[in-house]
Design an enzyme around this catalytic site. Structure first.
Site, PDB file in Angstrom:
ATOM      1  N   LYS A   8       0.835  -1.205   0.000  1.00 32.78           N
ATOM      2  CA  LYS A   8       0.000   0.000   0.000  1.00 32.78           C
ATOM      3  C   LYS A   8       0.875   1.263   0.000  1.00 32.78           C
ATOM      4  O   LYS A   8       0.681   2.141  -0.826  1.00 32.78           O
ATOM      5  CB  LYS A   8      -0.900   0.051   1.253  1.00 32.78           C
ATOM      6  N   ARG A  83      -9.619   1.580   8.051  1.00 39.29           N
ATOM      7  CA  ARG A  83      -9.277   0.195   8.361  1.00 39.29           C
ATOM      8  C   ARG A  83     -10.343  -0.476   9.218  1.00 39.29           C
ATOM      9  O   ARG A  83     -10.233  -1.664   9.496  1.00 39.29           O
ATOM     10  CB  ARG A  83      -7.950   0.149   9.135  1.00 39.29           C
ATOM     11  N   ARG A 122      11.639  -6.394   4.865  1.00 37.28           N
ATOM     12  CA  ARG A 122      11.574  -5.009   5.342  1.00 37.28           C
ATOM     13  C   ARG A 122      12.155  -4.904   6.753  1.00 37.28           C
ATOM     14  O   ARG A 122      12.812  -3.921   7.089  1.00 37.28           O
ATOM     15  CB  ARG A 122      10.121  -4.516   5.335  1.00 37.28           C
ATOM     16  N   ARG A 128      11.732  -2.007  11.403  1.00 36.31           N
ATOM     17  CA  ARG A 128      10.488  -1.542  12.034  1.00 36.31           C
ATOM     18  C   ARG A 128      10.118  -2.441  13.202  1.00 36.31           C
ATOM     19  O   ARG A 128      10.137  -3.656  13.091  1.00 36.31           O
ATOM     20  CB  ARG A 128       9.355  -1.522  10.999  1.00 36.31           C
ATOM     21  N   ARG A 139      -0.844  -8.714  13.247  1.00 39.63           N
ATOM     22  CA  ARG A 139      -1.343  -7.700  12.305  1.00 39.63           C
ATOM     23  C   ARG A 139      -2.199  -8.341  11.221  1.00 39.63           C
ATOM     24  O   ARG A 139      -3.187  -7.776  10.774  1.00 39.63           O
ATOM     25  CB  ARG A 139      -0.178  -6.936  11.684  1.00 39.63           C
TER      26      ARG A 139
HETATM   27  P1  B4P Z   1       4.623  -1.451   2.183  1.00 42.64           P
HETATM   28  O1  B4P Z   1       4.229  -0.650   0.997  1.00 42.64           O
HETATM   29  O2  B4P Z   1       5.501  -0.775   3.174  1.00 42.64           O
HETATM   30  O3  B4P Z   1       3.383  -2.096   2.964  1.00 42.64           O
HETATM   31  P2  B4P Z   1       2.059  -1.549   3.575  1.00 42.64           P
HETATM   32  O4  B4P Z   1       1.006  -2.452   3.018  1.00 42.64           O
HETATM   33  O5  B4P Z   1       1.891  -0.081   3.362  1.00 42.64           O
HETATM   34  O6  B4P Z   1       2.314  -1.725   5.141  1.00 42.64           O
HETATM   35  P3  B4P Z   1       1.608  -1.995   6.480  1.00 42.64           P
HETATM   36  O7  B4P Z   1       0.164  -2.366   6.325  1.00 42.64           O
HETATM   37  O8  B4P Z   1       2.502  -2.951   7.118  1.00 42.64           O
HETATM   38  O9  B4P Z   1       1.768  -0.689   7.342  1.00 42.64           O
HETATM   39  P4  B4P Z   1       1.075   0.688   7.694  1.00 42.64           P
HETATM   40  O10 B4P Z   1       2.168   1.658   7.686  1.00 42.64           O
HETATM   41  O11 B4P Z   1      -0.104   1.010   6.829  1.00 42.64           O
HETATM   42  O12 B4P Z   1       5.308  -2.755   1.628  1.00 42.64           O
HETATM   43  C1  B4P Z   1       5.813  -3.769   2.465  1.00 42.64           C
HETATM   44  C2  B4P Z   1       7.176  -4.245   1.962  1.00 42.64           C
HETATM   45  O13 B4P Z   1       7.025  -4.917   0.697  1.00 42.64           O
HETATM   46  C3  B4P Z   1       8.173  -3.122   1.714  1.00 42.64           C
HETATM   47  O14 B4P Z   1       9.424  -3.522   2.232  1.00 42.64           O
HETATM   48  C4  B4P Z   1       8.241  -2.968   0.203  1.00 42.64           C
HETATM   49  O15 B4P Z   1       9.520  -2.582  -0.236  1.00 42.64           O
HETATM   50  C5  B4P Z   1       7.913  -4.390  -0.281  1.00 42.64           C
HETATM   51  N1  B4P Z   1       7.175  -4.385  -1.553  1.00 42.64           N
HETATM   52  C6  B4P Z   1       6.175  -3.529  -1.915  1.00 42.64           C
HETATM   53  N2  B4P Z   1       5.729  -3.838  -3.156  1.00 42.64           N
HETATM   54  C7  B4P Z   1       6.464  -4.929  -3.589  1.00 42.64           C
HETATM   55  C8  B4P Z   1       6.474  -5.726  -4.772  1.00 42.64           C
HETATM   56  N3  B4P Z   1       5.627  -5.492  -5.794  1.00 42.64           N
HETATM   57  N4  B4P Z   1       7.344  -6.752  -4.828  1.00 42.64           N
HETATM   58  C9  B4P Z   1       8.182  -7.026  -3.813  1.00 42.64           C
HETATM   59  N5  B4P Z   1       8.235  -6.305  -2.662  1.00 42.64           N
HETATM   60  C10 B4P Z   1       7.396  -5.253  -2.550  1.00 42.64           C
HETATM   61  O16 B4P Z   1       0.505   0.480   9.187  1.00 42.64           O
HETATM   62  C11 B4P Z   1       1.338   0.248  10.308  1.00 42.64           C
HETATM   63  C12 B4P Z   1       0.553   0.270  11.619  1.00 42.64           C
HETATM   64  O17 B4P Z   1       0.026   1.599  11.860  1.00 42.64           O
HETATM   65  C13 B4P Z   1      -0.700  -0.619  11.707  1.00 42.64           C
HETATM   66  O18 B4P Z   1      -0.384  -1.953  12.013  1.00 42.64           O
HETATM   67  C14 B4P Z   1      -1.498   0.087  12.838  1.00 42.64           C
HETATM   68  O19 B4P Z   1      -1.009  -0.218  14.110  1.00 42.64           O
HETATM   69  C15 B4P Z   1      -1.231   1.552  12.560  1.00 42.64           C
HETATM   70  N6  B4P Z   1      -2.285   2.126  11.695  1.00 42.64           N
HETATM   71  C16 B4P Z   1      -2.107   2.589  10.425  1.00 42.64           C
HETATM   72  N7  B4P Z   1      -3.277   3.019   9.909  1.00 42.64           N
HETATM   73  C17 B4P Z   1      -4.230   2.816  10.884  1.00 42.64           C
HETATM   74  C18 B4P Z   1      -5.635   3.021  10.922  1.00 42.64           C
HETATM   75  N8  B4P Z   1      -6.313   3.531   9.876  1.00 42.64           N
HETATM   76  N9  B4P Z   1      -6.304   2.687  12.064  1.00 42.64           N
HETATM   77  C19 B4P Z   1      -5.654   2.199  13.118  1.00 42.64           C
HETATM   78  N10 B4P Z   1      -4.318   1.949  13.122  1.00 42.64           N
HETATM   79  C20 B4P Z   1      -3.599   2.251  12.014  1.00 42.64           C
END
Ligand code: B4P
Length: 186
Positions: A8, A83, A122, A128, A139
């Site tokens: 995302k 979420r 990651r 992290r 999660r």
């Molecule tokens: P990311 O792009 O970093 O993953 P994400 O889905 O955004 O992350 P996540 O859900 O863990 O975290 P968030 O910050 O939203 O990609 C992951 C990895 O994959 C990276 O290393 C990237 O390089 C790699 N990658 C990406 N695309 C790729 C591809 N095509 N091929 C290979 N590798 C690839 O949330 C973190 C925390 O914040 C939550 O757990 C919660 O505690 C809190 N939070 C956030 N939003 C909230 C909300 N709305 N309500 C309540 N809590 C919330």
């Protein structure tokens, strides 16, 4: 939307830049607050480190303030919000107030095995606190319990766009762009 590690954050930044709008990532805002040791950061850290969601009241207020900022007036891309069902309702109220409308809800789908591998990679790269094996598992559970039901909500509203998140980052971006360009034209 998408499970933890679906990409995302990775895609949100690229896609928002292409449309010339801000990517608003709740996860990034929380992490910035944790790094600066603000009151919000101290509160959020307790939940994030355990793999739990930060309480809705805290998250909703933060998003409300953020989308009221000037750079979001012409539109924005939300990454990781809403979420929960409560956040869906709050967002509806917020955009009624600002005059925006939701154009599309993109869900990135990725095989669970690949998700684990990405998050472990990651963990090594960024260190992290919420990328340990145990917290990743929690999660994923929280996502299934609290966020997956939102997919049906947005499907019923005709806003859902499912995108295969497997493949190179560029390939995934092009899939998203082709879908969102159609939405923009319709
Ligand atoms: P990311 O792009 O970093 O993953 P994400 O889905 O955004 O992350 P996540 O859900 O863990 O975290 P968030 O910050 O939203 O990609 C992951 C990895 O994959 C990276 O290393 C990237 O390089 C790699 N990658 C990406 N695309 C790729 C591809 N095509 N091929 C290979 N590798 C690839 O949330 C973190 C925390 O914040 C939550 O757990 C919660 O505690 C809190 N939070 C956030 N939003 C909230 C909300 N709305 N309500 C309540 N809590 C919330």
């Amino acid at each position: 939307m998408g499970p933890p590690g679906a990409g995302k954050g990775t895609q949100a930044e690229i896609v928002a830049e292409r449309f010339g709008i801000p990517a608003i990532s709740t996860g990034d805002i929380f992490r910035a607050n944790v790094a600066e040791n603000t009151e919000l950061g101290i509160e959020a850290k307790r939940y994030m480190d355990a793999g739990e969601y930060v309480p809705d009241a805290v998250t909703n207020l933060m998003v409300r303030n953020r989308i009221d900022e000037e750079d979001a007036a012409k539109g924005f891309l939300l990454d990781g919000y809403p979420r929960t069902l409560d956040q869906v309702e709050e967002l509806d109220g917020m955009i009624r107030h600002t005059g925006h409308r939701l154009d599309a809800v993109v869900v990135l789908t990725v095989d669970p095995g690949e998700l684990g591998a990405r998050l472990s990679a990651r963990a090594q790269k960024e260190g992290r606190a919420d990328d340990t094996e145990e917290v990743i598992r929690r999660r994923q559970e929280v996502y299934t319990e609290q966020t997956e039901p939102l997919i049906d909500v947005y499907r019923k509203r005709g806003l859902l766009r499912e995108v295969d998140g497997l493949g190179e980052v560029d390939e995934v971006t092009e899939r998203i762009m082709s879908i969102l360009t159609q939405v923009e034209e319709s």
